[in-house]
Scaffold this active site. Structure first.
Site, PDB file in Angstrom:
ATOM      1  N   ASP A   1       0.777  -1.155   0.002  1.00 56.50           N
ATOM      2  CA  ASP A   1      -0.048   0.061  -0.018  1.00 56.50           C
ATOM      3  C   ASP A   1       0.806   1.229  -0.056  1.00 56.50           C
ATOM      4  OD1 ASP A   1      -2.606   1.186  -0.395  1.00 56.50           O
ATOM      5  OD2 ASP A   1      -2.667   1.718   1.816  1.00 56.50           O
ATOM      6  N   ASP A  19      -4.305  -4.795  -4.851  1.00 53.51           N
ATOM      7  CA  ASP A  19      -3.320  -3.626  -5.064  1.00 53.51           C
ATOM      8  C   ASP A  19      -1.997  -4.007  -5.621  1.00 53.51           C
ATOM      9  OD1 ASP A  19      -5.414  -2.279  -4.249  1.00 53.51           O
ATOM     10  OD2 ASP A  19      -4.577  -1.222  -2.697  1.00 53.51           O
ATOM     11  N   ASP A  46     -12.578   2.311   5.379  1.00 52.92           N
ATOM     12  CA  ASP A  46     -11.535   2.363   4.496  1.00 52.92           C
ATOM     13  C   ASP A  46     -10.230   3.102   4.981  1.00 52.92           C
ATOM     14  OD1 ASP A  46     -12.723   1.228   2.076  1.00 52.92           O
ATOM     15  OD2 ASP A  46     -14.074   3.050   1.778  1.00 52.92           O
TER      16      ASP A  46
END
Length: 344
Positions: A129, A167, A319
């Site tokens: 991330d 991701d 989130d």
């Protein structure tokens, strides 16, 4: 931030995944389950969905199920019913860094006992991330391999559908992950696909972002090939995002054609109202208001290339610390209620 659609915030693996896994190992997945505390609200365990259209496991000990029981006990029936809309559906379990073998075994054993398949997310890639809300991951490649080996042992010969490293590839394509980490990441993902596909009853889908993140679709072709898509069952779209099912299908078909007809799955957990249209990029993916639960999980998609609609993101988990939300992956009941209330 690196764009409006990446949907970066995932789950807090040390809290959501580990806590639920531990609970299952202590209660739902052991032969001698302890009695619940006398003061605990009785959980009305949701029934499994009909196997012919939805073969995935509904976790009777989910946060949504427990909170629905507590609200019902307190006389807040309307809110309990809203949370029951989430609790009734199979939602993916995110395997955390702590005791991946125990977590994977607990979830897959519980699913097998119910004659269903567990949906698991493996999310521990190094440099995860890009240092944002869900930063973390294994310290290096060897640590990741050890963690992966443990998760693979936990799954064993039981059924599992695995979403591999949300991701990880889109962050290579969009430039977020520094170039010096690319080769290692491709190698780790390819090894992960191979290890998981060596199991007899495991399906694997590599994350490929969503149709508003990496465009055009051909930008994802090479990363997926280098990560081992040839051995995987396919790719996953829209994980933790809000793009419509139609937009994901259109994008997925373009990418499938580039990859020789590979199949794909779509995360429909929160796309009932589609994405937020806003100039502020963060608002488009981080706890956007007015969103809704999407199509329930099913393998009956009406599309030969779409293997399933799945709820990969756990509805009701934040989130990240934006717009009043708690840390990524923490339960946010106000948001959970809104998702259910807004659903058609």
């Amino acid at each position: 931030m690196y764009g409006s659609q990446s949907g970066r915030a995932r789950v807090s693996l040390t809290t959501a995944g580990a806590a639920v896994g531990a609970l299952l190992l202590l209660s739902g997945c052991s032969s001698s389950s302890p009695e619940p505390p006398a003061e605990a609200a009785p959980v009305q365990a949701p029934a499994q969905q009909p196997k012919e259209k939805d073969p995935f496991w509904v976790n009777p000990e989910s946060t949504a199920a427990k909170r629905a029981a507590e609200l019902r006990k307190g006389g807040r029936n309307s809110q309990a019913e809203l949370l029951s809309r989430i609790a009734a559906q199979p939602v993916a379990e995110w395997i955390g860094p702590d005791d991946p073998e125990g977590q994977a075994r607990g979830f897959t054993e519980a699913a097998a006992k119910a004659d269903r398949t567990a949906v698991l997310v493996l999310y521990n890639i190094p440099h995860r991330d890009c240092g944002q809300y869900s930063q973390g991951g294994a310290s290096d490649g060897d640590a990741y391999r050890g963690w992966l080996d443990s998760a693979v042992r936990g799954i064993g010969d039981r059924g599992a559908t695995v979403i591999l490293e949300p991701d990880a590839l889109p962050h290579i394509s969009d430039g977020c992950t520094p170039h010096e980490h690319h080769e290692e990441r491709f190698a780790l993902l390819k090894e992960a696909v191979g290890r998981l596909k060596s199991l007899p009853h495991t399906k694997v889908y590599l994350d490929a972002g969503n149709p508003s993140w990496v465009t055009p679709a051909d930008r994802m072709e090479e990363p997926l090939r280098r990560a081992g898509i040839d051995r995987a069952d396919g790719f996953a779209l829209n994980v933790s995002n809000f793009q419509t099912t139609k937009a994901n299908k259109d994008y997925g078909h373009q990418l499938s054609q580039l990859l020789g007809g590979k199949h794909f799955v779509i995360d429909t957990s929160r796309n009932g109202n589609g994405p937020l249209r806003a100039a502020d990029h963060e608002k488009a993916w981080c706890n956007p208001h007015g969103r809704a639960l999407g199509e329930p999980p099913t393998t009956r998609t009406g599309d030969s290339k779409v293997d399933a609609y799945l709820w990969v993101k756990r509805p009701g988990e934040s989130d990240g610390t934006c717009k009043g939300g708690p840390d990524a992956g923490q339960w946010w009941e106000t948001y959970a209620l809104d998702l259910a209330r807004n659903a058609r």
